[in-house]
Scaffold this motif. Structure first.
Motif, PDB file in Angstrom:
ATOM      1  N   LEU A  40      10.313 -11.663  -6.457  1.00 39.82           N
ATOM      2  CA  LEU A  40      10.068 -10.450  -8.439  1.00 39.82           C
ATOM      3  C   LEU A  40      10.620  -8.744  -8.002  1.00 39.82           C
ATOM      4  N   GLY A  41       9.811  -8.535  -6.456  1.00 43.05           N
ATOM      5  CA  GLY A  41       9.027  -6.753  -6.589  1.00 43.05           C
ATOM      6  C   GLY A  41       8.052  -6.563  -5.410  1.00 43.05           C
ATOM      7  N   VAL A  42       7.805  -5.544  -5.233  1.00 45.32           N
ATOM      8  CA  VAL A  42       7.002  -4.721  -4.599  1.00 45.32           C
ATOM      9  C   VAL A  42       5.366  -4.980  -5.768  1.00 45.32           C
ATOM     10  N   LEU A  43       4.303  -4.874  -5.710  1.00 43.03           N
ATOM     11  CA  LEU A  43       2.803  -4.393  -6.556  1.00 43.03           C
ATOM     12  C   LEU A  43       2.190  -3.320  -5.962  1.00 43.03           C
ATOM     13  N   PRO A  44       2.333  -2.295  -6.390  1.00 43.65           N
ATOM     14  CA  PRO A  44       1.869  -1.475  -5.784  1.00 43.65           C
ATOM     15  C   PRO A  44       0.398  -0.840  -5.789  1.00 43.65           C
ATOM     16  N   THR A  45      -0.236  -1.434  -5.112  1.00 44.20           N
ATOM     17  CA  THR A  45      -1.846  -1.354  -4.327  1.00 44.20           C
ATOM     18  C   THR A  45      -2.350   0.192  -3.812  1.00 44.20           C
ATOM     19  N   SER A  46      -3.609  -0.322  -3.662  1.00 52.54           N
ATOM     20  CA  SER A  46      -4.441   1.628  -3.581  1.00 52.54           C
ATOM     21  C   SER A  46      -3.704   2.521  -4.022  1.00 52.54           C
ATOM     22  N   TYR A  47      -3.404   2.456  -4.919  1.00 51.95           N
ATOM     23  CA  TYR A  47      -2.195   3.986  -5.781  1.00 51.95           C
ATOM     24  C   TYR A  47      -3.034   4.775  -5.972  1.00 51.95           C
ATOM     25  N   ASP A  48      -3.030   6.107  -5.478  1.00 56.62           N
ATOM     26  CA  ASP A  48      -3.374   7.454  -5.979  1.00 56.62           C
ATOM     27  C   ASP A  48      -2.288   8.313  -6.667  1.00 56.62           C
ATOM     28  N   GLY A  49      -2.230   8.367  -8.347  1.00 51.32           N
ATOM     29  CA  GLY A  49      -0.989   8.596  -8.706  1.00 51.32           C
ATOM     30  C   GLY A  49      -0.548  10.314  -8.689  1.00 51.32           C
ATOM     31  N   ARG A  50      -1.810  10.891  -8.710  1.00 55.05           N
ATOM     32  CA  ARG A  50      -2.252  11.999  -8.064  1.00 55.05           C
ATOM     33  C   ARG A  50      -1.724  12.898  -7.657  1.00 55.05           C
ATOM     34  N   THR A  51      -0.984  11.904  -5.976  1.00 55.70           N
ATOM     35  CA  THR A  51      -0.986  12.535  -4.557  1.00 55.70           C
ATOM     36  C   THR A  51       0.563  12.010  -4.533  1.00 55.70           C
ATOM     37  N   ARG A  52       1.878  12.824  -4.908  1.00 58.96           N
ATOM     38  CA  ARG A  52       3.189  13.348  -4.622  1.00 58.96           C
ATOM     39  C   ARG A  52       3.750  12.293  -2.960  1.00 58.96           C
ATOM     40  N   HIS A  53       2.865  12.211  -1.893  1.00 58.97           N
ATOM     41  CA  HIS A  53       3.039  10.901  -1.487  1.00 58.97           C
ATOM     42  C   HIS A  53       2.841  10.203  -1.845  1.00 58.97           C
ATOM     43  N   GLN A  75       0.456  -1.155   0.236  1.00 55.78           N
ATOM     44  CA  GLN A  75       0.562   0.202  -0.127  1.00 55.78           C
ATOM     45  C   GLN A  75       0.792   1.146  -0.150  1.00 55.78           C
ATOM     46  N   CYS A  76       0.833   2.405  -0.350  1.00 51.03           N
ATOM     47  CA  CYS A  76       1.084   3.423  -1.596  1.00 51.03           C
ATOM     48  C   CYS A  76       1.612   4.528  -0.080  1.00 51.03           C
ATOM     49  N   GLU A  77       1.464   4.005   1.070  1.00 52.37           N
ATOM     50  CA  GLU A  77       1.297   4.853   2.186  1.00 52.37           C
ATOM     51  C   GLU A  77       2.655   4.803   3.545  1.00 52.37           C
ATOM     52  N   THR A  78       3.457   5.873   4.398  1.00 51.94           N
ATOM     53  CA  THR A  78       4.771   5.474   4.599  1.00 51.94           C
ATOM     54  C   THR A  78       4.680   4.563   5.590  1.00 51.94           C
ATOM     55  N   ARG A 117       4.188   8.353  -4.727  1.00 50.97           N
ATOM     56  CA  ARG A 117       4.897   8.486  -5.670  1.00 50.97           C
ATOM     57  C   ARG A 117       6.143   8.281  -4.968  1.00 50.97           C
ATOM     58  N   ALA A 118       6.444   9.295  -3.884  1.00 54.35           N
ATOM     59  CA  ALA A 118       7.828   9.100  -3.021  1.00 54.35           C
ATOM     60  C   ALA A 118       7.539   8.266  -2.214  1.00 54.35           C
ATOM     61  N   VAL A 119       6.581   7.401  -1.976  1.00 54.59           N
ATOM     62  CA  VAL A 119       6.431   6.652  -1.061  1.00 54.59           C
ATOM     63  C   VAL A 119       7.548   5.412  -1.978  1.00 54.59           C
ATOM     64  N   LEU A 120       6.817   4.619  -3.036  1.00 53.92           N
ATOM     65  CA  LEU A 120       7.804   3.863  -4.111  1.00 53.92           C
ATOM     66  C   LEU A 120       8.868   4.519  -4.962  1.00 53.92           C
ATOM     67  N   GLU A 121       9.105   5.904  -4.784  1.00 58.07           N
ATOM     68  CA  GLU A 121      10.079   5.914  -4.492  1.00 58.07           C
ATOM     69  C   GLU A 121      11.691   4.955  -3.306  1.00 58.07           C
ATOM     70  N   ALA A 122      11.236   5.917  -1.973  1.00 54.46           N
ATOM     71  CA  ALA A 122      11.887   4.957  -0.913  1.00 54.46           C
ATOM     72  C   ALA A 122      11.820   3.664  -1.378  1.00 54.46           C
ATOM     73  N   ILE A 123      11.098   2.936  -1.885  1.00 51.42           N
ATOM     74  CA  ILE A 123      11.394   1.437  -1.146  1.00 51.42           C
ATOM     75  C   ILE A 123      12.297   1.185  -2.843  1.00 51.42           C
ATOM     76  N   THR A 124      12.364   1.393  -3.573  1.00 47.73           N
ATOM     77  CA  THR A 124      13.356   0.866  -4.394  1.00 47.73           C
ATOM     78  C   THR A 124      14.425   1.879  -4.292  1.00 47.73           C
ATOM     79  N   GLU A 125      14.971   2.807  -3.465  1.00 49.64           N
ATOM     80  CA  GLU A 125      15.907   3.287  -3.166  1.00 49.64           C
ATOM     81  C   GLU A 125      16.622   2.363  -1.990  1.00 49.64           C
ATOM     82  N   SER A 126      15.819   2.361  -0.682  1.00 47.82           N
ATOM     83  CA  SER A 126      15.808   1.617   0.273  1.00 47.82           C
ATOM     84  C   SER A 126      16.407  -0.066   0.048  1.00 47.82           C
TER      85      SER A 126
END
Length: 247
Positions: free
Chosen positions: A175-188, A145-148, A190-199
């Motif tokens: 295989l990786g992560v599958l983003p769920t409950s995703y709202d691409g309109r929110t910066r938050h 879920q794309c929340e902190t 997108r930031a969560v997904l970036e944090a996952i890939t970086e961390s």
């Protein structure tokens, strides 16, 4: 054999298993879904009442029944190894038994050739049942879920994966992560997904699964969103993810 796991609840594990299973079946694949949660959410979601079952996955894990004795045919051309609340007692019993992590893999050996895909719906914990699923699986998919707060447990899950690779299943692939409950309109989001890939250096499977009330409505009909809202973008997203897995 694909395990769908994340020890945090509410990240759409069961929805992902049911929807991907239906999508793979629509592509002509023979699909078995395995409910490893004592809450039996997947079993309910596929229109099977756990109260009506004489044999379930707990009996299979304890070696009292064969997997073939418990498998039922659900809607949308998928087969189901169902769960009941008795799985909680079976898990307690397994905790003290030798080879507990290998029980699921051994139990499914007799039906492996009957299916092209076996999807394992793991419980929201890192206990015996999840360890058994990761030991049996060839691949792991992590719904997120794309929340902190939702991604804080990913590191713990990956620690478990490290242990599984070291002791019970060296060939397990994430295989990786599958983003769920995703709202691409929110910066938050997108930031969560970036944090996952970086961390964690994990691949993000696309397309992300959008947030929608349609996912919550589908289990009331004992069907996946692919049947209750065929043309919805959430249904199409799961079809696209299934196509990616097949590719």
């Amino acid at each position: 054999m694909l395990a769908v796991a994340n020890q945090k609840g509410g990240v759409a594990k069961t929805t992902t298993v049911a929807s991907l299973g239906a999508a793979l079946a629509q592509r002509g694949r023979r699909v078995l879904l395995v409910d490893l949660d004592p809450q039996a959410s997947l079993t309910f979601s596929l229109g099977v009442d756990p109260e009506d079952l004489d044999v379930a996955v707990g009996d299979v894990l304890l070696g009292e029944k064969d997997a073939g004795d418990a498998i039922v045919v659900a809607e949308e051309a998928v087969h189901l190894l169902p769960s009941t609340i008795d799985l909680a007692r079976a898990e307690e019993s397994l905790a003290s038994r030798t080879g507990r992590e290998h029980r699921l893999r051994a139990a499914l050996q007799g039906v492996l050739d009957d299916y092209d895909w076996i999807l394992l719906d793991c419980p929201p914990s890192l206990g015996v049942l999840t360890a058994a699923a990761l030991t049996a699986a060839t691949d792991l998919l992590i719904p997120l879920q794309c929340e902190t707060l939702a991604h804080r447990g990913v590191g713990q899950l990956l620690d478990t994966v490290h242990d599984v690779r070291a002791y019970t299943n060296p060939d397990l692939t994430v295989l990786g992560v599958l983003p769920t409950s995703y709202d691409g309109r929110t910066r938050h989001a997108r930031a969560v997904l970036e944090a996952i890939t970086e961390s964690y250096d994990l691949e993000v499977l696309e397309p992300p699964i959008p947030r929608s009330i349609r996912f919550a409505e589908a289990p009331a009909y004992g069907l996946s969103i692919l049947q209750t809202a065929t043309n919805h973008r959430g249904a199409q997203a799961y079809r696209d993810v299934a196509d990616r897995l097949l590719a």
